[in-house]
Design an enzyme around this catalytic site. Sequence first.
Site, PDB file in Angstrom:
ATOM      1  N   SER A 113       0.835  -1.198   0.000  1.00  7.98           N
ATOM      2  CA  SER A 113       0.000   0.000   0.000  1.00  7.98           C
ATOM      3  C   SER A 113       0.872   1.250   0.000  1.00  7.98           C
ATOM      4  O   SER A 113       1.947   1.281   0.606  1.00  7.98           O
ATOM      5  CB  SER A 113      -0.890   0.008   1.246  1.00  7.98           C
ATOM      6  OG  SER A 113      -1.472   1.286   1.436  1.00  7.98           O
ATOM      7  N   TYR A 135      -2.496   6.160  -4.398  1.00  5.12           N
ATOM      8  CA  TYR A 135      -3.650   7.017  -4.630  1.00  5.12           C
ATOM      9  C   TYR A 135      -3.116   8.285  -5.263  1.00  5.12           C
ATOM     10  O   TYR A 135      -1.976   8.683  -5.000  1.00  5.12           O
ATOM     11  CB  TYR A 135      -4.337   7.377  -3.307  1.00  5.12           C
ATOM     12  CG  TYR A 135      -5.070   6.227  -2.642  1.00  5.12           C
ATOM     13  CD1 TYR A 135      -6.299   5.802  -3.123  1.00  5.12           C
ATOM     14  CD2 TYR A 135      -4.538   5.588  -1.527  1.00  5.12           C
ATOM     15  CE1 TYR A 135      -6.985   4.759  -2.511  1.00  5.12           C
ATOM     16  CE2 TYR A 135      -5.228   4.542  -0.907  1.00  5.12           C
ATOM     17  CZ  TYR A 135      -6.446   4.134  -1.407  1.00  5.12           C
ATOM     18  OH  TYR A 135      -7.119   3.112  -0.803  1.00  5.12           O
ATOM     19  N   THR A 161      -5.273   3.200  -7.374  1.00  5.52           N
ATOM     20  CA  THR A 161      -6.617   2.884  -6.891  1.00  5.52           C
ATOM     21  C   THR A 161      -7.551   4.038  -7.232  1.00  5.52           C
ATOM     22  O   THR A 161      -7.280   5.195  -6.879  1.00  5.52           O
ATOM     23  CB  THR A 161      -6.574   2.613  -5.381  1.00  5.52           C
ATOM     24  OG1 THR A 161      -5.671   1.517  -5.161  1.00  5.52           O
ATOM     25  CG2 THR A 161      -7.948   2.244  -4.837  1.00  5.52           C
ATOM     26  N   LYS A 238      -6.937  -0.052 -10.196  1.00  2.00           N
ATOM     27  CA  LYS A 238      -7.649  -0.900  -9.224  1.00  2.00           C
ATOM     28  C   LYS A 238      -8.968  -0.255  -8.822  1.00  2.00           C
ATOM     29  O   LYS A 238      -8.987   0.915  -8.415  1.00  2.00           O
ATOM     30  CB  LYS A 238      -6.767  -1.100  -7.986  1.00  2.00           C
ATOM     31  CG  LYS A 238      -7.449  -1.853  -6.838  1.00  2.00           C
ATOM     32  CD  LYS A 238      -6.451  -2.189  -5.751  1.00  2.00           C
ATOM     33  CE  LYS A 238      -7.062  -2.946  -4.588  1.00  2.00           C
ATOM     34  NZ  LYS A 238      -7.791  -2.094  -3.655  1.00  2.00           N
ATOM     35  N   SER A 260     -12.497  -4.728  -8.435  1.00  2.15           N
ATOM     36  CA  SER A 260     -12.472  -4.616  -6.974  1.00  2.15           C
ATOM     37  C   SER A 260     -13.512  -3.620  -6.517  1.00  2.15           C
ATOM     38  O   SER A 260     -13.755  -2.609  -7.188  1.00  2.15           O
ATOM     39  CB  SER A 260     -11.078  -4.121  -6.532  1.00  2.15           C
ATOM     40  OG  SER A 260     -11.051  -3.857  -5.144  1.00  2.15           O
ATOM     41  N   HIS A 262     -13.004  -2.697  -3.291  1.00  2.18           N
ATOM     42  CA  HIS A 262     -12.238  -2.286  -2.117  1.00  2.18           C
ATOM     43  C   HIS A 262     -12.635  -3.129  -0.891  1.00  2.18           C
ATOM     44  O   HIS A 262     -12.656  -2.642   0.237  1.00  2.18           O
ATOM     45  CB  HIS A 262     -12.475  -0.796  -1.845  1.00  2.18           C
ATOM     46  CG  HIS A 262     -11.291  -0.042  -1.322  1.00  2.18           C
ATOM     47  ND1 HIS A 262     -10.615   0.896  -2.045  1.00  2.18           N
ATOM     48  CD2 HIS A 262     -10.671  -0.086  -0.122  1.00  2.18           C
ATOM     49  CE1 HIS A 262      -9.633   1.416  -1.311  1.00  2.18           C
ATOM     50  NE2 HIS A 262      -9.645   0.825  -0.138  1.00  2.18           N
ATOM     51  N   ARG A 265     -15.546  -1.724   1.235  1.00  2.30           N
ATOM     52  CA  ARG A 265     -15.227  -0.613   2.132  1.00  2.30           C
ATOM     53  C   ARG A 265     -15.557   0.753   1.529  1.00  2.30           C
ATOM     54  O   ARG A 265     -15.391   1.766   2.189  1.00  2.30           O
ATOM     55  CB  ARG A 265     -13.735  -0.654   2.499  1.00  2.30           C
ATOM     56  CG  ARG A 265     -13.339  -1.931   3.206  1.00  2.30           C
ATOM     57  CD  ARG A 265     -11.842  -2.203   3.139  1.00  2.30           C
ATOM     58  NE  ARG A 265     -11.022  -1.326   3.948  1.00  2.30           N
ATOM     59  CZ  ARG A 265     -10.827  -1.467   5.256  1.00  2.30           C
ATOM     60  NH1 ARG A 265     -11.432  -2.431   5.916  1.00  2.30           N
ATOM     61  NH2 ARG A 265     -10.033  -0.646   5.917  1.00  2.30           N
ATOM     62  N   ASP A 293     -10.223  -8.925  -6.841  1.00  5.80           N
ATOM     63  CA  ASP A 293     -10.221  -9.191  -5.397  1.00  5.80           C
ATOM     64  C   ASP A 293     -11.608  -9.008  -4.804  1.00  5.80           C
ATOM     65  O   ASP A 293     -12.516  -8.462  -5.434  1.00  5.80           O
ATOM     66  CB  ASP A 293      -9.155  -8.379  -4.644  1.00  5.80           C
ATOM     67  CG  ASP A 293      -9.477  -6.891  -4.511  1.00  5.80           C
ATOM     68  OD1 ASP A 293     -10.653  -6.491  -4.548  1.00  5.80           O
ATOM     69  OD2 ASP A 293      -8.513  -6.110  -4.355  1.00  5.80           O
ATOM     70  N   GLY A 294     -11.762  -9.529  -3.571  1.00 11.31           N
ATOM     71  CA  GLY A 294     -13.016  -9.401  -2.840  1.00 11.31           C
ATOM     72  C   GLY A 294     -13.618 -10.746  -2.482  1.00 11.31           C
ATOM     73  O   GLY A 294     -14.135 -11.450  -3.349  1.00 11.31           O
ATOM     74  N   GLY A 295     -13.519 -11.130  -1.225  1.00 11.86           N
ATOM     75  CA  GLY A 295     -14.235 -12.310  -0.731  1.00 11.86           C
ATOM     76  C   GLY A 295     -13.560 -13.640  -0.971  1.00 11.86           C
ATOM     77  O   GLY A 295     -14.153 -14.684  -0.692  1.00 11.86           O
ATOM     78  N   ARG A 317      -7.772  -9.240   3.329  1.00 13.22           N
ATOM     79  CA  ARG A 317      -7.784  -9.519   4.765  1.00 13.22           C
ATOM     80  C   ARG A 317      -7.051 -10.805   5.162  1.00 13.22           C
ATOM     81  O   ARG A 317      -6.355 -10.798   6.191  1.00 13.22           O
ATOM     82  CB  ARG A 317      -9.227  -9.531   5.277  1.00 13.22           C
ATOM     83  CG  ARG A 317      -9.897  -8.137   5.164  1.00 13.22           C
ATOM     84  CD  ARG A 317     -11.368  -8.186   5.532  1.00 13.22           C
ATOM     85  NE  ARG A 317     -12.046  -6.897   5.416  1.00 13.22           N
ATOM     86  CZ  ARG A 317     -12.636  -6.436   4.326  1.00 13.22           C
ATOM     87  NH1 ARG A 317     -12.611  -7.136   3.213  1.00 13.22           N
ATOM     88  NH2 ARG A 317     -13.242  -5.259   4.334  1.00 13.22           N
TER      89      ARG A 317
END
Length: 367
Positions: A113, A135, A161, A238, A260, A262, A265, A293-295, A317
């Site tokens: 990040s 960013y 992103t 992203k 994505s 996020h 979020r 991504d995601g889940g 995560r």
Amino acid sequence: VLSKGGETLTEDLDDYRSRAQSVAEPAAWDYLAGGAGAERTLAANVAAFRGATVVPRVLVDVSAVETTVEVCGTRLAAPLGVAPVAYQRLWHPDGEAATAAGAAATGTLMIASMFSSVRYEQIAAAGGSRWLQLYVLRDRAILLDLVTRAEAAGFTALVVTVDTPRLGDRRRDVRNSFAIPPHAQSQNIDPATMALAGIPAPGGSALASHVDATYDPGLRWSDLEWLAERSGLPVVLKGILDPADANRAVDAGAAGIVVSNHGGRQLDGAIATLDALPAVAAAVAGRVPVLFDGGVRHGVDILVARALGADVVLVGRPPIWGLAAGGAAGVTGVLSRLRAELELAMALAGRPRLTDLDPAIIRRAPR
Ligand code: FNR
Ligand code: LAC
């Protein structure tokens, strides 16, 4: 039994998750686990995988399962990467250095990040494949400085992103008046620019104030064309969910995109990423790599996302659960587990090569 190098992988991701929750500081746990609003999109990301099933083939020779891939010039042991997660010293004193070490040990892509709590150069010292997420701040000079540093430290792509013109409504962070404690602050950007992230705002989120003050909400496609031209590195966008934006990204010079939301979020109520993937992949039509991504919580989820059009699948995560539970060894444990689960799923599905995975093998239940 899943094993790696003769060692049995006894812990699954749920075990890492519960250990992480038991050791994390409660507000830091909420920042990690939470989503925006009523957390509908957060839940929908995971539910979308529950509703996707695989139709296996039998009597296929699966004595060798092949998972290696190349993405934007980076070779990986499996189509797996660590998504950018900010401020990782919230969960372990070694922070991003440990996450990068775990990624390197397992041939996994590490996307650091912009708001890493360890210096980029120290993340690079782990030695694995690494990209840097950014960013676009109002102050473009900061961005150009970080691009130069990333190149010098051997990051081989930039991930910009684009889903955060403002921060999502993270209810848990507001309830906790969450702010980044000094030990977890960014170690890469001047303290003045980061100051608001560290000042608790009663009844508010310090991160939201930080984003309002520093991110550019007026970002446009022409800014991305400008960055793609200025950067010596490939630029991946992203936060793409609409096929028209995917097309636009390719036209603007993106070297890849990440489907994505996020991790639920940002826009609560946004489409689950697995639901968005097929149309985006169809629009891109192989012109650039599609990351996702995601889940993703199981190896078979990687198989499903690959089948529906993802080239490389990222986890946000889960590596942090490993980090909190056991530093670099925990990150290695989580990533090894996911890779071993993917290999087993490919064998049991009778699809020993990534190129055997296509939409026809997936059935999706209406939700
Ligand atoms: C993130 N994510 C994120 N994304 C990004 O582009 N830059 C960042 O700094 C962060 N920071 C961040 C912090 C935390 C605590 C989380 C949980 C997430 C989003 C991340 O890259 C990714 O899109 C999601 O986490 C993917 O969803 P899963 O795998 O967590 O379900
Ligand atoms: C987050 C920001 C930092 O998701 O991207 O918390």
